[in-house]
Structure formats: structure tokens, C-alpha cells
Design a protein around this motif. Sequence first.
Motif, PDB file in Angstrom:
ATOM      1  N   GLY A 166      37.014  63.963  39.269  1.00 35.47           N
ATOM      2  CA  GLY A 166      37.626  63.451  40.496  1.00 35.47           C
ATOM      3  C   GLY A 166      38.951  64.087  40.838  1.00 35.47           C
ATOM      4  N   TYR A 167      39.052  65.402  40.636  1.00 34.93           N
ATOM      5  CA  TYR A 167      40.325  66.110  40.770  1.00 34.93           C
ATOM      6  C   TYR A 167      40.421  66.913  42.061  1.00 34.93           C
ATOM      7  CZ  TYR A 167      44.037  69.430  39.386  1.00 34.93           C
ATOM      8  OH  TYR A 167      45.170  70.182  39.323  1.00 34.93           O
ATOM      9  N   ALA A 168      39.282  67.294  42.630  1.00 35.23           N
ATOM     10  CA  ALA A 168      39.274  68.216  43.772  1.00 35.23           C
ATOM     11  C   ALA A 168      39.831  67.572  45.039  1.00 35.23           C
ATOM     12  CB  ALA A 168      37.853  68.693  44.031  1.00 35.23           C
ATOM     13  N   VAL A 189      25.991  67.618  45.891  1.00 30.30           N
ATOM     14  CA  VAL A 189      27.322  67.358  45.329  1.00 30.30           C
ATOM     15  C   VAL A 189      27.358  65.993  44.651  1.00 30.30           C
ATOM     16  CG1 VAL A 189      28.654  68.875  46.826  1.00 30.30           C
ATOM     17  CG2 VAL A 189      28.128  66.553  47.609  1.00 30.30           C
ATOM     18  N   HIS A 190      28.235  65.894  43.654  1.00 37.98           N
ATOM     19  CA  HIS A 190      28.414  64.678  42.857  1.00 37.98           C
ATOM     20  C   HIS A 190      29.917  64.576  42.626  1.00 37.98           C
ATOM     21  CE1 HIS A 190      27.001  61.903  39.565  1.00 37.98           C
ATOM     22  NE2 HIS A 190      28.255  62.113  39.184  1.00 37.98           N
ATOM     23  N   GLY A 191      30.471  63.382  42.691  1.00 39.07           N
ATOM     24  CA  GLY A 191      31.906  63.333  42.469  1.00 39.07           C
ATOM     25  C   GLY A 191      32.418  61.942  42.203  1.00 39.07           C
ATOM     26  N   HIS A 192      33.563  61.880  41.552  1.00 42.74           N
ATOM     27  CA  HIS A 192      34.165  60.586  41.228  1.00 42.74           C
ATOM     28  C   HIS A 192      35.438  60.369  42.031  1.00 42.74           C
ATOM     29  CE1 HIS A 192      31.483  58.989  38.114  1.00 42.74           C
ATOM     30  NE2 HIS A 192      31.029  60.225  38.205  1.00 42.74           N
ATOM     31  N   ASN A 193      35.819  59.100  42.128  1.00 40.51           N
ATOM     32  CA  ASN A 193      36.798  58.691  43.129  1.00 40.51           C
ATOM     33  C   ASN A 193      38.193  58.459  42.564  1.00 40.51           C
ATOM     34  OD1 ASN A 193      37.053  58.239  45.867  1.00 40.51           O
ATOM     35  ND2 ASN A 193      36.837  56.021  45.659  1.00 40.51           N
ATOM     36  N   ALA A 200      36.483  61.022  46.915  1.00 40.16           N
ATOM     37  CA  ALA A 200      35.083  61.413  46.716  1.00 40.16           C
ATOM     38  C   ALA A 200      34.328  61.546  48.044  1.00 40.16           C
ATOM     39  CB  ALA A 200      34.384  60.423  45.792  1.00 40.16           C
ATOM     40  N   VAL A 201      34.437  60.537  48.912  1.00 38.73           N
ATOM     41  CA  VAL A 201      33.696  60.580  50.173  1.00 38.73           C
ATOM     42  C   VAL A 201      34.214  61.725  51.053  1.00 38.73           C
ATOM     43  CG1 VAL A 201      33.279  59.333  52.340  1.00 38.73           C
ATOM     44  CG2 VAL A 201      32.956  58.168  50.156  1.00 38.73           C
ATOM     45  N   ALA A 202      35.526  61.882  51.115  1.00 34.50           N
ATOM     46  CA  ALA A 202      36.109  62.967  51.921  1.00 34.50           C
ATOM     47  C   ALA A 202      35.640  64.330  51.403  1.00 34.50           C
ATOM     48  CB  ALA A 202      37.634  62.880  51.888  1.00 34.50           C
ATOM     49  N   ASN A 203      35.608  64.479  50.078  1.00 33.64           N
ATOM     50  CA  ASN A 203      35.144  65.744  49.496  1.00 33.64           C
ATOM     51  C   ASN A 203      33.694  66.025  49.885  1.00 33.64           C
ATOM     52  OD1 ASN A 203      37.567  66.266  48.224  1.00 33.64           O
ATOM     53  ND2 ASN A 203      36.936  65.448  46.239  1.00 33.64           N
ATOM     54  N   PHE A 204      32.865  64.982  49.834  1.00 32.11           N
ATOM     55  CA  PHE A 204      31.446  65.167  50.144  1.00 32.11           C
ATOM     56  C   PHE A 204      31.250  65.570  51.601  1.00 32.11           C
ATOM     57  CE2 PHE A 204      28.860  62.647  46.771  1.00 32.11           C
ATOM     58  CZ  PHE A 204      29.656  63.150  45.770  1.00 32.11           C
ATOM     59  N   LEU A 205      32.013  64.927  52.484  1.00 31.45           N
ATOM     60  CA  LEU A 205      31.836  65.227  53.905  1.00 31.45           C
ATOM     61  C   LEU A 205      32.250  66.668  54.190  1.00 31.45           C
ATOM     62  CD1 LEU A 205      33.053  61.843  55.422  1.00 31.45           C
ATOM     63  CD2 LEU A 205      30.693  62.674  55.253  1.00 31.45           C
ATOM     64  N   GLY A 239      30.630  52.915  39.476  1.00 32.14           N
ATOM     65  CA  GLY A 239      30.487  54.044  38.564  1.00 32.14           C
ATOM     66  C   GLY A 239      31.657  54.091  37.617  1.00 32.14           C
ATOM     67  N   GLU A 240      31.647  55.079  36.749  1.00 36.00           N
ATOM     68  CA  GLU A 240      32.698  55.155  35.743  1.00 36.00           C
ATOM     69  C   GLU A 240      34.077  55.267  36.380  1.00 36.00           C
ATOM     70  OE1 GLU A 240      32.132  56.758  31.823  1.00 36.00           O
ATOM     71  OE2 GLU A 240      30.675  58.099  32.726  1.00 36.00           O
ATOM     72  N   ARG A 241      35.052  54.725  35.715  1.00 36.38           N
ATOM     73  CA  ARG A 241      36.470  54.726  36.167  1.00 36.38           C
ATOM     74  C   ARG A 241      36.573  54.221  37.610  1.00 36.38           C
ATOM     75  NH1 ARG A 241      35.514  59.779  34.594  1.00 36.38           N
ATOM     76  NH2 ARG A 241      36.181  60.548  36.617  1.00 36.38           N
ATOM     77  N   ALA A 242      37.056  55.078  38.514  1.00 36.25           N
ATOM     78  CA  ALA A 242      37.238  54.650  39.906  1.00 36.25           C
ATOM     79  C   ALA A 242      35.931  54.669  40.686  1.00 36.25           C
ATOM     80  CB  ALA A 242      38.275  55.541  40.571  1.00 36.25           C
TER      81      ALA A 242
END
Length: 540
Positions: free
Chosen positions: A179-181, A207-211, A216-221, A239-242
Motif C-alpha cells: 500500500g505504498y504507491a 491490479v491488487h492493492g492495499h489501503n 487503493a481505490v485512487a491507484n486502481f482508477l 482485508g489485512e491491515r487497512a
Amino acid sequence: MAKDPGRVLIFDTTLRDGEQSPGASLNLEEKVAIAQQLARLRVDIIEAGFPFASTGDFNAVHRIAETVGTSDGPVICGLARATRGDIKACADAVAPAARRRIHTFIATSDIHLEHKLRKSRPEVVEIAAEMVAYARSLVEDVEFSCEDAGRSDPEFLYEVIEAAIAAGATTINIPDTVGYATPAEFGALIAGIDRHVPNIAQAVISVHGHNDLGLAVANFLEAVKNGARQLECTINGIGERAGNASLEELVMALHVRRAYFNPFLGHDPASTEPLTGVRTEEIAKTSRLVSNLTGMAVQPNKAIVGANAFAHESGIHQDGVLKNRLTYEIIDARTIGLSSTRLSLGKLSGRSAFRARLEELGYGLEREDLDDAFARFKELADRKREITDRDLEAIVSEQAQQPDAQYTLKLVQVSTGTNLQPTATVTLVTADGAELTGAAIGTGPVDAVCQALNALARVPNELVEFSVKSVTEGIDAMGEVTIRLRHQGVLYSGHAADTDIVVAAAQAFIHALNRLVQGTERLPLHPQRAPLPVAERPRL
Ligand SMILES: [Zn+2]
């Protein structure tokens, strides 16, 4: 799955990544109920679990493949590390599904190669190609993920992806596991893959990502803008963590802003061409089902599914009054399936009406469970004037936790008041029919009940969360109690609803206790090997 630039595939991982949230573990019946609702929501792919982890995980994926993986249903997918044992177990678990997928992965960052895999880059390319080819020999549809893609050397990433596609991968997944990007970086990563991998046209980019940073949602869009056509997400973003990227936020962003995101429509705001196949009207119901069964409450201000997200809708009856609704609202509450808390059933409703309404709400109960639920409904109807869909959901989501229960509650009695020491008496019935009765005093009625139950059950645990909220409005509202117990570092949650919150607390405590007992009896998939400890499950 055929690649269509005008279509964004929704890959739901609530049952795999979402279930890895602390305390969110689900039993088989609950997993099947969620999978059935995901099919009604029309997600494209359900990642049903990690079959190699244990017999329970394998059985859940297998059952979902059998019951939900029909020819017009979603693709049923299982996760497997890049080993033959994992991939074979996964293929066996998804086998009953008409459309099935194996999702395998290997790390591609130097830091993972050095410290975790202890492999050279050429070795990783070879393993990826070999394992994808092996998976492809078992199923038609293979997804390959580059774990830690964000920290991988792009040139090496392109090389691994090219090899995986050449070996038969039909989907290439790029996770931002930690969840760093940021959106610009993530978009550039996807654009680079789309531009530099020579055979990328043969696969869907996912794509897969954590928040962790709320991105996460902004990255996916941004990834969608740059060519990604599959989004891995979970209901309520659990999901895990955030948590993971939240399905409802992604779907509604792509719905409300469909002209902006559709590559063919030249940003024409009048366009109505949908980008996803999701039936948005099922969103609210799915959110409540997942929240009820996992015991993970949704924050009130959560986008799309939070209790306040449509607060200005409380006067939905005054529809006509508010003529300029569109000035403030970008989404009509009905689009996600919210209607006023309409009267669902009354005291005189019969069993078949009850059953039909439950099926509409996503709960298909077996005969015995239906009898129990109907009895509880009648009992509630005697105490409560109006019974809404939310009340019904509260009754049956609790029911879904019951199978294989080690303990059931027979009696709970509390005396309390200003000049009394709160005292509880409880009677439990064990799976083999024995009755256990005990009493305890506590700081309050709920504490006294929990103390009494704990003494009877004799399983050491620590109560880490107790929360009460009302399901519906009014003085006769049902109170919903969530309890989390910790045992050997693992969280187990229980959830129950009743017009009497002391009774709800007792039930919730027993549900958590039953899960704890089941959880400590997890069986290995292979007799010679222990089940994979939770801490060693794949982090993707
Ligand atoms: Zn993940």
C-alpha cells in the motif's frame, strides 16, 4: 477470459484476502452464503480461498465451485503459490466449477529474491514459466501475479511477465501489497507494462492493492486509465491491515463517471455505456451481509455503504419536495439498492412468505435452519411492531453461524439494578447433549453473562472487543452485539441481535466461542503436514 477494452472485470477477493482480516474468519456456510450473494451482484471472478492452507480452506473453495460456479455464474478462482503441490490442490478445489481459474504468484523484487526466495533472476523467470505452464495444463484460465511488483526493477518485471504470458497466463496481476504507491506512480507502472511487454495483448492486466495510505481505490482508477482491465477488490474494503480496495467504491466511481473512464466515449457525459457488469442494486445488501457475517462493522461515513452516505435520503418519502436533488446528490440511493426501511413482513406472515423474502435478501436456508429462523421471527414479531429487512438479516446472519456449534445457549437470566450486584445465571447445551449451568457476578449485566459463560466453556481467552449498535430505529429496535475473543494470538468474532441486548451479548459470546473451538481444530490438507499457520499465508 476474452480481453475487451470497454469492460473492466471485477475480481472479488473478499473470501481470500478479505477473510485474512484479523477476526474476520468465516465458516463454510458463511463463505457459501457470501459467494452466492457475490454471484447475484454479478462480479466476474470470485477468489474463493487458498485451498492448500488447510482442509477447511480446500472444502470451502470446492463447495463454492460446486454451488456457485455454474455455467452462467462467475469464474471461481483459487490462490496457489508457485509450487506443484499448491497448484494441484487449487486445481482440485476449483474443479467442479464450469469456469475455473488458478491464480499463482512469485515475488519479482530483488529484496524478495535475495532474502525470501534465495533465487537468481533467471531462476525466477524459469519457475514462473514452469508453474504457469503446469497450471495451464490443469485449467484454461491462469492468472499470474508478480508479488512486490512495485519494488521490482521494471525491466525484470517485463521479462517475467512476458515469460508468464508465453507459458499460458491469461491474466497478469500487479499488486501493491504494502500500500505504498501513489496514483501517478501506479498508473505509470501499468502504462510501462502495457507499452514494454511484447505479448501483453494476449493477457488482461489486473491490479491488487492495499489501503495503508487510503489510496487503493485512487491507484486502481489511475490503473484503469492506463490500461488495467481487472480490479481485485473486497466488499466494504475489508482485508489485512487497512484493507483492500473497496469494490463498491470502485464500481460506483466507474458507474457515476463512466464517460470519463470509458476509453471509447470521448468523455461524453451523456453516455450510459457501463464499464463493469456489476448489478449495483445488490451493493447495499452485499455490504450488510459481509458486515454481518464477518462481524466487521462499516464506519458510518464510509463512501457508498456507510450509514451516513445517503443521510439526506432519510426523507425519501418527501421525494417530490426536494426538487433540486441532483444539485447535491451524485448517486440515487436506489442505484445501490437502498430503499426506505420498508415494512418487510408482519406478524401474520406465513412461512413461505418468510422464506421468499429471505431468498430475495440472499439467504437460502436449509429446512431445519429455516424452521429455527421462522420461530425466531415469530417470537420477534410478538415483541416488535414493525419488522424490516434489516431485522430479518439480523436474525438469519446469526443463524448462519450456528452449524456445528459446540455450545448452544439454553437459558440466560440476569438480575441487576442500582442496589444490586449484577448476577447472571446461564445454561449451555454442549454438542453431545450435556447441560451445563453456572452463575457469576460482574461489573454489569453483560460482564456477568460473559464471566458465567467463560467459566462453563473453560477455554482460555481474552475479550478484546464488545460493541452494540441498533439495527433499526425506535425504542423496540433490535440491538446488534459484536464480540471478539483472542486466543493464542488469533481473533474470533461472534455476532448476534435481539431486542434484549443482554441476550444478544450472550449469543454473540457463544458464537465467538464456537468459532474459537472450531478454529483450534483446523485440519491439515495432507495428513503428514500441519495446516499453514495464519502468519505464513500468502501476502499478496
Ligand atoms: Zn492483498
